[in-house]
Design an enzyme around this catalytic site. Structure first.
Site, short mmCIF file in Angstrom:
data_model
loop_
_atom_site.label_atom_id
_atom_site.label_comp_id
_atom_site.label_asym_id
_atom_site.label_seq_id
_atom_site.Cartn_x
_atom_site.Cartn_y
_atom_site.Cartn_z
N ARG A 126 0.80 -0.97 0.61
CA ARG A 126 -0.27 0.01 -0.30
C ARG A 126 0.91 1.08 -0.33
NH1 ARG A 126 -2.49 -4.24 -0.81
NH2 ARG A 126 -5.34 -3.77 -0.08
N CYS A 159 -11.59 -1.31 2.55
CA CYS A 159 -10.90 -1.68 4.08
C CYS A 159 -9.87 0.11 4.65
CB CYS A 159 -9.11 -2.65 3.77
SG CYS A 159 -10.06 -3.86 3.90
N GLU A 176 -5.81 3.37 5.59
CA GLU A 176 -5.44 3.27 4.21
C GLU A 176 -6.43 4.07 3.92
OE1 GLU A 176 -5.90 -0.58 2.96
OE2 GLU A 176 -7.01 0.46 0.92
N1 EPU Z 1 -10.92 -11.17 10.59
C1 EPU Z 1 -11.37 -11.19 11.50
N2 EPU Z 1 -12.57 -10.14 11.99
C2 EPU Z 1 -13.07 -9.31 11.20
C3 EPU Z 1 -12.31 -9.45 9.20
C4 EPU Z 1 -11.33 -10.25 9.33
O1 EPU Z 1 -11.33 -11.59 12.38
O2 EPU Z 1 -13.65 -8.78 11.13
C5 EPU Z 1 -9.72 -12.30 10.02
C6 EPU Z 1 -10.20 -13.22 8.70
O3 EPU Z 1 -11.22 -13.75 9.34
C7 EPU Z 1 -8.37 -13.31 8.44
C8 EPU Z 1 -8.51 -12.13 9.10
O4 EPU Z 1 -8.39 -11.63 9.74
O5 EPU Z 1 -8.70 -14.65 9.19
C9 EPU Z 1 -7.55 -11.29 7.30
O6 EPU Z 1 -8.90 -11.18 6.68
P1 EPU Z 1 -9.27 -10.53 5.47
O7 EPU Z 1 -9.07 -12.07 4.96
O8 EPU Z 1 -10.99 -10.73 4.98
O9 EPU Z 1 -8.24 -9.81 4.62
P2 EPU Z 1 -7.79 -8.67 5.01
O10 EPU Z 1 -6.44 -8.42 5.30
O11 EPU Z 1 -9.04 -7.30 5.80
C10 EPU Z 1 -6.79 -7.45 3.02
C11 EPU Z 1 -7.01 -6.56 2.25
C12 EPU Z 1 -8.39 -6.02 1.21
C13 EPU Z 1 -8.65 -7.43 0.24
C14 EPU Z 1 -8.51 -8.89 0.98
C15 EPU Z 1 -8.31 -9.88 0.21
C16 EPU Z 1 -6.12 -4.70 3.07
C17 EPU Z 1 -5.64 -3.84 4.95
N3 EPU Z 1 -7.01 -5.69 2.78
O12 EPU Z 1 -8.03 -8.02 3.26
O13 EPU Z 1 -8.39 -5.43 0.72
O14 EPU Z 1 -9.29 -7.58 -0.56
O15 EPU Z 1 -7.45 -8.89 2.35
O16 EPU Z 1 -7.90 -10.03 -0.77
O17 EPU Z 1 -4.77 -4.99 2.73
C18 EPU Z 1 -8.53 -2.72 0.74
O18 EPU Z 1 -7.90 -2.81 0.25
O19 EPU Z 1 -9.46 -2.64 0.56
C19 EPU Z 1 -8.97 -4.56 0.80
C20 EPU Z 1 -10.69 -4.22 1.28
#
Ligand code: EPU
Length: 302
Positions: A173, A221, A291
């Site tokens: 990012r 996000c 972000e």
């Molecule tokens: N989780 C929780 N509770 C929640 C949300 C997530 O426990 O309320 C846990 C999930 O179960 C998982 C971990 O946190 O074990 C990671 O969550 P997730 O797989 O949703 O991925 P993320 O890291 O939150 C990133 C990007 C997203 C992208 C997703 C999927 C960032 C900040 N976010 O999310 O990007 O869509 O991977 O590829 O890097 C964005 O940039 O706007 C965005 C949404």
């Protein structure tokens, strides 16, 4: 008056006074831009950007509005949109020159039609190429800056400059081009021929996106993932799901999403972001970094 000054110097560029901004961002919040312009050509973009930079007036660059938060009230200065710089030209079977305002979902469609790959991680990401490059948007450890041959940008003096891939530093990012005052106007990107495996990877990214909140206005996000942690998980464990300020609410599905239930204001969202960050800090000592690009007081957001 700023409007008259710009209009008399650049009469061929269409300016709008007091443009409401909520319809220009996916969160649907925020006040009005004192002056709004969406130049139709790179030449016009050079002129207006150079003009306002020279006069030192506040200037904000707006891409697709899918990762931004406008405050309420009047945003003084000029909001310049890249929305009318939106063409794509294929140079070879694998390489295209893509304007900053070209939408990522349209680019994904072009790749599908041409059986090209390399950007599967961007499946489901809204917004424009320029905005995506400025924030190195991505998922699963990949970001759009990886695809770059070079970027064409207008510098603060109104001159256009080319940055080769090797001139640009990028990481999760982050893109070094966002650290100066400039407007990305186009980029040359190179892809590769798709294999059946690429289609599976694309499906898996779409599946993950599909499990994210949808239906209500949001800006994706809210916070970046701190190294070694998931912001969503930290927010969830800190009890943020369901917290509200006015009509802004932290999603029950994914704690890193703030939704607008209808009449949220920019200030509601800003307050809610602060409350969430504080909760996580109080519990873990980790300072979450937004972000979402907040349009004030930072001078250049894309
Ligand atoms: N989780 C929780 N509770 C929640 C949300 C997530 O426990 O309320 C846990 C999930 O179960 C998982 C971990 O946190 O074990 C990671 O969550 P997730 O797989 O949703 O991925 P993320 O890291 O939150 C990133 C990007 C997203 C992208 C997703 C999927 C960032 C900040 N976010 O999310 O990007 O869509 O991977 O590829 O890097 C964005 O940039 O706007 C965005 C949404």
């Amino acid at each position: 008056m700023l409007f008259d000054e710009i209009h008399s110097a650049l009469p061929h560029i269409k300016l709008i006074e007091r443009q409401p901004l909520s319809s220009l961002c996916t969160l649907h919040v925020g006040g009005e831009a004192e002056i709004f312009a969406a130049p139709d050509s790179i030449a016009d973009m050079e002129e207006i950007f150079g003009f306002v930079m020279e006069r030192n007036c506040p200037v904000y660059i707006l891409g697709g509005g899918s990762n931004v938060l406008f405050p309420d009230g009047l945003i003084e200065g000029v909001v310049i949109s890249t929305q009318n710089l939106n063409s794509i030209e294929w140079r070879t079977n694998l390489t295209a020159d893509v304007d900053a305002g070209f939408k990522l979902p349209m680019l994904m469609k072009e790749l599908r039609e041409r059986n090209l790959a390399g950007m599967e991680f961007a499946a489901g990401i809204p917004g424009t190429l320029g905005g995506a490059l400025m924030g190195n948007a991505g998922a699963g450890g990949h970001g759009v800056c990886e695809l770059l041959d070079y970027v064409v940008a207008i510098e603060a003096d109104g001159q256009t400059r080319t940055f080769n891939h090797s001139d640009i530093e990028y990481s999760y990012r982050r893109c070094s081009l966002a650290e100066g005052k400039r407007v990305i106007v186009s980029a040359r990107l190179t892809f590769r021929q798709a294999t059946p495996k690429d289609k599976d990877v694309l499906e898996s990214f779409l599946l993950r996106r599909g499990s994210q909140p949808h239906g209500l206005h949001n800006a994706g996000c809210t916070f970046k993932n701190p190294e070694g942690y998931s912001a969503g998980k930290l927010l969830d464990e800190s009890g943020c799901k369901g917290l509200t300020v006015g009509d802004a609410i932290v999603s029950d599905v994914h704690a890193n999403f703030i939704l607008n239930r209808g009449h949220a204001t920019g200030d509601d969202v800003v307050k809610l972001i602060g409350i969430c960050a504080q909760r996580v800090y109080d519990r873990t000592g980790i300072k979450l970094e937004p972000e979402i690009k907040i349009f004030a007081p930072c001078p250049l957001v894309q």
